[in-house]
Design a protein around this motif. Structure first.
Motif, PDB file in Angstrom:
ATOM      1  N   ASP A 116       0.862  -1.178   0.000  1.00  0.00           N
ATOM      2  CA  ASP A 116       0.000   0.000   0.000  1.00  0.00           C
ATOM      3  C   ASP A 116       0.898   1.229   0.000  1.00  0.00           C
ATOM      4  N   VAL A 117       0.958   1.937  -1.115  1.00  0.00           N
ATOM      5  CA  VAL A 117       1.873   3.071  -1.244  1.00  0.00           C
ATOM      6  C   VAL A 117       1.395   4.305  -0.478  1.00  0.00           C
ATOM      7  N   ALA A 118       0.223   4.267   0.075  1.00  0.00           N
ATOM      8  CA  ALA A 118      -0.304   5.404   0.834  1.00  0.00           C
ATOM      9  C   ALA A 118      -0.175   5.166   2.335  1.00  0.00           C
ATOM     10  N   PHE A 119       0.892   4.502   2.748  1.00  0.00           N
ATOM     11  CA  PHE A 119       1.050   4.156   4.158  1.00  0.00           C
ATOM     12  C   PHE A 119       2.473   4.427   4.641  1.00  0.00           C
ATOM     13  N   PRO A 120       2.985   5.689   4.452  1.00  0.00           N
ATOM     14  CA  PRO A 120       4.323   5.994   4.949  1.00  0.00           C
ATOM     15  C   PRO A 120       4.325   6.006   6.476  1.00  0.00           C
ATOM     16  N   PRO A 121       5.387   5.665   7.132  1.00  0.00           N
ATOM     17  CA  PRO A 121       6.703   5.332   6.596  1.00  0.00           C
ATOM     18  C   PRO A 121       6.876   3.859   6.251  1.00  0.00           C
ATOM     19  N   GLU A 143      14.517  -7.700   1.302  1.00  0.00           N
ATOM     20  CA  GLU A 143      15.379  -8.701   1.934  1.00  0.00           C
ATOM     21  C   GLU A 143      14.883 -10.118   1.644  1.00  0.00           C
ATOM     22  N   LEU A 144      13.582 -10.314   1.690  1.00  0.00           N
ATOM     23  CA  LEU A 144      13.024 -11.627   1.355  1.00  0.00           C
ATOM     24  C   LEU A 144      13.384 -12.013  -0.080  1.00  0.00           C
ATOM     25  N   ALA A 145      13.203 -11.087  -1.008  1.00  0.00           N
ATOM     26  CA  ALA A 145      13.530 -11.358  -2.416  1.00  0.00           C
ATOM     27  C   ALA A 145      15.017 -11.658  -2.584  1.00  0.00           C
ATOM     28  N   ARG A 146      15.853 -10.908  -1.868  1.00  0.00           N
ATOM     29  CA  ARG A 146      17.303 -11.137  -1.947  1.00  0.00           C
ATOM     30  C   ARG A 146      17.650 -12.557  -1.506  1.00  0.00           C
ATOM     31  N   ARG A 147      17.033 -12.997  -0.428  1.00  0.00           N
ATOM     32  CA  ARG A 147      17.318 -14.344   0.083  1.00  0.00           C
ATOM     33  C   ARG A 147      16.793 -15.433  -0.849  1.00  0.00           C
ATOM     34  N   LEU A 148      15.761 -15.113  -1.618  1.00  0.00           N
ATOM     35  CA  LEU A 148      15.249 -16.068  -2.616  1.00  0.00           C
ATOM     36  C   LEU A 148      16.043 -16.010  -3.915  1.00  0.00           C
ATOM     37  N   GLY A 149      16.852 -14.962  -4.076  1.00  0.00           N
ATOM     38  CA  GLY A 149      17.654 -14.811  -5.285  1.00  0.00           C
ATOM     39  C   GLY A 149      16.865 -14.293  -6.468  1.00  0.00           C
ATOM     40  N   VAL A 150      15.841 -13.475  -6.199  1.00  0.00           N
ATOM     41  CA  VAL A 150      15.000 -12.936  -7.268  1.00  0.00           C
ATOM     42  C   VAL A 150      14.850 -11.426  -7.085  1.00  0.00           C
ATOM     43  N   GLU A 151      14.336 -10.760  -8.114  1.00  0.00           N
ATOM     44  CA  GLU A 151      14.105  -9.319  -8.050  1.00  0.00           C
ATOM     45  C   GLU A 151      12.703  -9.036  -7.510  1.00  0.00           C
ATOM     46  N   PRO A 152      12.595  -8.117  -6.536  1.00  0.00           N
ATOM     47  CA  PRO A 152      11.265  -7.753  -6.046  1.00  0.00           C
ATOM     48  C   PRO A 152      10.584  -6.774  -6.996  1.00  0.00           C
ATOM     49  N   CYS A 153       9.332  -7.046  -7.307  1.00  0.00           N
ATOM     50  CA  CYS A 153       8.509  -6.162  -8.128  1.00  0.00           C
ATOM     51  C   CYS A 153       7.245  -5.874  -7.332  1.00  0.00           C
ATOM     52  N   PHE A 154       6.913  -4.597  -7.167  1.00  0.00           N
ATOM     53  CA  PHE A 154       5.811  -4.205  -6.303  1.00  0.00           C
ATOM     54  C   PHE A 154       4.578  -3.810  -7.105  1.00  0.00           C
ATOM     55  N   VAL A 155       3.435  -4.347  -6.679  1.00  0.00           N
ATOM     56  CA  VAL A 155       2.141  -3.963  -7.246  1.00  0.00           C
ATOM     57  C   VAL A 155       1.362  -3.260  -6.142  1.00  0.00           C
ATOM     58  N   THR A 156       0.418  -2.421  -6.540  1.00  0.00           N
ATOM     59  CA  THR A 156      -0.297  -1.607  -5.560  1.00  0.00           C
ATOM     60  C   THR A 156      -1.810  -1.758  -5.695  1.00  0.00           C
ATOM     61  N   PRO A 157      -2.334  -2.942  -5.388  1.00  0.00           N
ATOM     62  CA  PRO A 157      -3.790  -3.138  -5.468  1.00  0.00           C
ATOM     63  C   PRO A 157      -4.496  -2.403  -4.332  1.00  0.00           C
ATOM     64  N   ASN A 158      -5.798  -2.262  -4.456  1.00  0.00           N
ATOM     65  CA  ASN A 158      -6.592  -1.688  -3.374  1.00  0.00           C
ATOM     66  C   ASN A 158      -6.442  -2.552  -2.131  1.00  0.00           C
ATOM     67  N   TRP A 159      -6.510  -1.912  -0.972  1.00  0.00           N
ATOM     68  CA  TRP A 159      -6.344  -2.613   0.296  1.00  0.00           C
ATOM     69  C   TRP A 159      -7.351  -3.750   0.453  1.00  0.00           C
ATOM     70  N   GLU A 160      -8.573  -3.543  -0.021  1.00  0.00           N
ATOM     71  CA  GLU A 160      -9.611  -4.562   0.101  1.00  0.00           C
ATOM     72  C   GLU A 160      -9.243  -5.838  -0.656  1.00  0.00           C
ATOM     73  N   VAL A 161      -8.537  -5.703  -1.754  1.00  0.00           N
ATOM     74  CA  VAL A 161      -8.102  -6.861  -2.533  1.00  0.00           C
ATOM     75  C   VAL A 161      -7.081  -7.667  -1.735  1.00  0.00           C
ATOM     76  N   VAL A 162      -6.153  -6.975  -1.105  1.00  0.00           N
ATOM     77  CA  VAL A 162      -5.097  -7.652  -0.351  1.00  0.00           C
ATOM     78  C   VAL A 162      -5.673  -8.418   0.826  1.00  0.00           C
ATOM     79  N   ILE A 163      -6.477  -7.758   1.645  1.00  0.00           N
ATOM     80  CA  ILE A 163      -6.987  -8.432   2.844  1.00  0.00           C
ATOM     81  C   ILE A 163      -8.131  -9.376   2.525  1.00  0.00           C
ATOM     82  N   GLY A 164      -8.763  -9.199   1.367  1.00  0.00           N
ATOM     83  CA  GLY A 164      -9.867 -10.069   0.978  1.00  0.00           C
ATOM     84  C   GLY A 164      -9.410 -11.425   0.471  1.00  0.00           C
ATOM     85  N   GLY A 165      -8.134 -11.516   0.078  1.00  0.00           N
ATOM     86  CA  GLY A 165      -7.590 -12.793  -0.380  1.00  0.00           C
ATOM     87  C   GLY A 165      -7.902 -13.130  -1.828  1.00  0.00           C
ATOM     88  N   ASN A 166      -8.558 -12.246  -2.550  1.00  0.00           N
ATOM     89  CA  ASN A 166      -8.884 -12.503  -3.952  1.00  0.00           C
ATOM     90  C   ASN A 166      -7.757 -11.974  -4.836  1.00  0.00           C
TER      91      ASN A 166
END
Length: 127
Positions: A48-53, A89-112
């Protein structure tokens, strides 16, 4: 009464274990998501990009030219915050590049998630 309670508890735990172990992979989740992520070379992480810091977009950030992230995804260079650091850090330990998506909060917590992202590691408050 104590024996019946103990027996019911054992049956309940056994039922939970059998249910969890016997569940087939769903079409949305491949049988080996880790192998798919490592073969792809990226892990799609929701934030969620609207949640600094915890998480926010860096104004004026330059997108790396060699990124494997898609055009609708943000790179780690374009993001900052505690949640971002944990995800990177998680991505680094998996050896992959992190790519961030910014879905609506309801999508994330809804599990869909519908294969829009692989994981969501985010901060949450009561309010």
């Amino acid at each position: 009464m104590k024996r019946i309670s103990l027996a019911l508890t054992k049956l309940f735990v056994l039922g939970l274990l059998l249910t969890a172990c016997g569940a087939p992979a769903t079409p949305e989740a491949p049988a080996d998501l880790l192998a798919e992520i490592q073969a792809r070379g990226t892990i799609r992480m929701a934030t969620d990009v609207a949640f600094p810091p915890q998480s926010e977009i860096v104004e004026g950030a330059v997108r790396p030219a060699d990124t494997m992230c898609g055009p609708d995804e943000h790179t780690a260079a374009e993001m900052e915050g505690f949640d971002i650091d944990v995800n990177v850090e998680l991505a680094r330990r998996l050896g992959v590049e992190p790519c961030f998506v910014t879905p609506n909060w309801e999508v994330v917590i809804g599990g869909n998630w519908a294969d829009r992202f692989d994981i969501a590691i985010e901060s949450m408050t009561v309010t």
